[in-house]
Design an enzyme around this catalytic site. Sequence first.
Site, PDB file in Angstrom:
ATOM      1  N   LYS A  35       1.036  -1.205  -0.179  1.00  0.00           N
ATOM      2  CA  LYS A  35      -0.129   0.162   0.060  1.00  0.00           C
ATOM      3  C   LYS A  35       0.915   1.183   0.062  1.00  0.00           C
ATOM      4  CE  LYS A  35      -0.036  -0.525   4.959  1.00  0.00           C
ATOM      5  NZ  LYS A  35      -0.670  -1.380   6.110  1.00  0.00           N
ATOM      6  N   TYR A 254      16.649  29.899   7.885  1.00  0.00           N
ATOM      7  CA  TYR A 254      15.230  30.464   8.448  1.00  0.00           C
ATOM      8  C   TYR A 254      15.357  30.502   9.880  1.00  0.00           C
ATOM      9  CZ  TYR A 254      12.892  30.323   4.003  1.00  0.00           C
ATOM     10  OH  TYR A 254      12.469  30.281   2.480  1.00  0.00           O
TER      11      TYR A 254
HETATM   12  C1  LIG Z   1       0.095  -1.999   6.817  1.00  0.00           C
HETATM   13  C2  LIG Z   1      -0.454  -3.388   7.052  1.00  0.00           C
HETATM   14  C3  LIG Z   1       0.433  -4.577   7.305  1.00  0.00           C
HETATM   15  C4  LIG Z   1       2.097  -4.335   7.287  1.00  0.00           C
HETATM   16  O1  LIG Z   1       2.522  -3.577   8.550  1.00  0.00           O
HETATM   17  P1  LIG Z   1       4.248  -3.340   8.653  1.00  0.00           P
HETATM   18  O2  LIG Z   1       4.278  -2.949  10.105  1.00  0.00           O
HETATM   19  O3  LIG Z   1       4.574  -2.680   7.426  1.00  0.00           O
HETATM   20  O4  LIG Z   1       4.628  -4.855   8.265  1.00  0.00           O
HETATM   21  C5  LIG Z   1       0.058  -5.808   7.781  1.00  0.00           C
HETATM   22  N1  LIG Z   1      -1.386  -5.940   8.002  1.00  0.00           N
HETATM   23  C6  LIG Z   1      -2.203  -5.113   7.623  1.00  0.00           C
HETATM   24  C7  LIG Z   1      -3.799  -5.214   7.866  1.00  0.00           C
HETATM   25  C8  LIG Z   1      -1.731  -3.649   7.422  1.00  0.00           C
HETATM   26  O5  LIG Z   1      -2.773  -2.596   7.281  1.00  0.00           O
END
Ligand SMILES: *Cc1c(COP(=O)(O)O)cnc(C)c1O
Length: 358
Positions: A35, A254
Amino acid sequence: MTRPSRVIIDIKALEHNFSRIKELAPHSKVMAIIKADAYGHGIVRVAKTLRDADAFGVACLEEAEQLRQSSIKTPIVLLEGPYKSDDLPSIIKFKLDIVIHNEYQIELLEKAEIKGSINVWLKIDTGMHRLGFPIEKAYAIIDRLSLCKNINLRVLMTHLATANEKKNDLTQQQLEAFKKISEIIDGEKTVANSAALINFPEAHFDWVRPGLMLYGVSPIVGSSGINHGLKSVMTLESEIISIQYLSKGEPVGYGATWRCPENMPVGIIAAGYGDGFPRHAKSGTPILVNNIRCPLIGRASMDMLTIDLRNQSNAKIGDRVVLWGGSLPIEEIASYAETIPYELLCGVHKRLQFVEYN
Ligand SMILES: *Cc1c(COP(=O)(O)O)cnc(C)c1O
């Protein structure tokens, strides 16, 4: 000349991390979580590299469509399932599996005319209290699903809230609750994100769901990927585009928040928060110049960073600079910016040039 700041993606490191996952969880199938544009690494690039993944996990339809349009045939799981009944035609067309976590989604399925069939991953809330059905409701929900035409309950899943800590009662409670229900309900089971994959072998079940560790980054505070046999996939790099020789007492950047403690060279780097470098990174955050650590000084700007070059008297314009990756773990930069590596990776800006390295 094009801007020198760019992202290097090490494809071999990605492959290595996938095999490391198989080594740590040899009896489980792997849903590679890609994702958020594969945590900033490029969703199609990562999916094409991870040919051995048993499934891909994405957050939304747009991401799944992008994969299917790039001829990725691997099963894809929509981790938040459908939001609206309008989503169902695409779910069927692109042959997506869906997570079902709330009653409104059951209602969608009950009302829909589903041609073909849809695999469902049923999410149970064992204590994270984000998505999922309470355990007490699980049986009733499974009954309702079994009456929906063309719906296959495929996997029972839950998500852990504190798996990045080695000892936390909540993890034990969640695991026990899930084990109890999984003994009664047939089918495959899945619990483990990266942290649980590393910390809790008893949480591996039929499917593991690693995200962060695929990219070579550690989910466990105080450690970096290399401590878990992982290799960092992303390097964010740029160049020195100017050097200032400033006098004792002169301010930098800045707000004039940082002043030179003595006469000294200050390097200006062509990268900033407009590229995804965290604006909250404190003075002192390490940056590699010709593989030597130099401290960030003053505030990060949109397109530029300023660094103390006192330990690099030979540094010159055009020298390569690494903001994270390789021997400079992103976990460390995240801690200087009081954030987590996830946020830094997802925040890498698409205006950067991406270069694959094999
Ligand atoms: C994002 C997600 C993961 C992966 O998590 P990580 O900490 O990046 O390994 C696993 N399961 C679900 C349901 C997620 O939304």
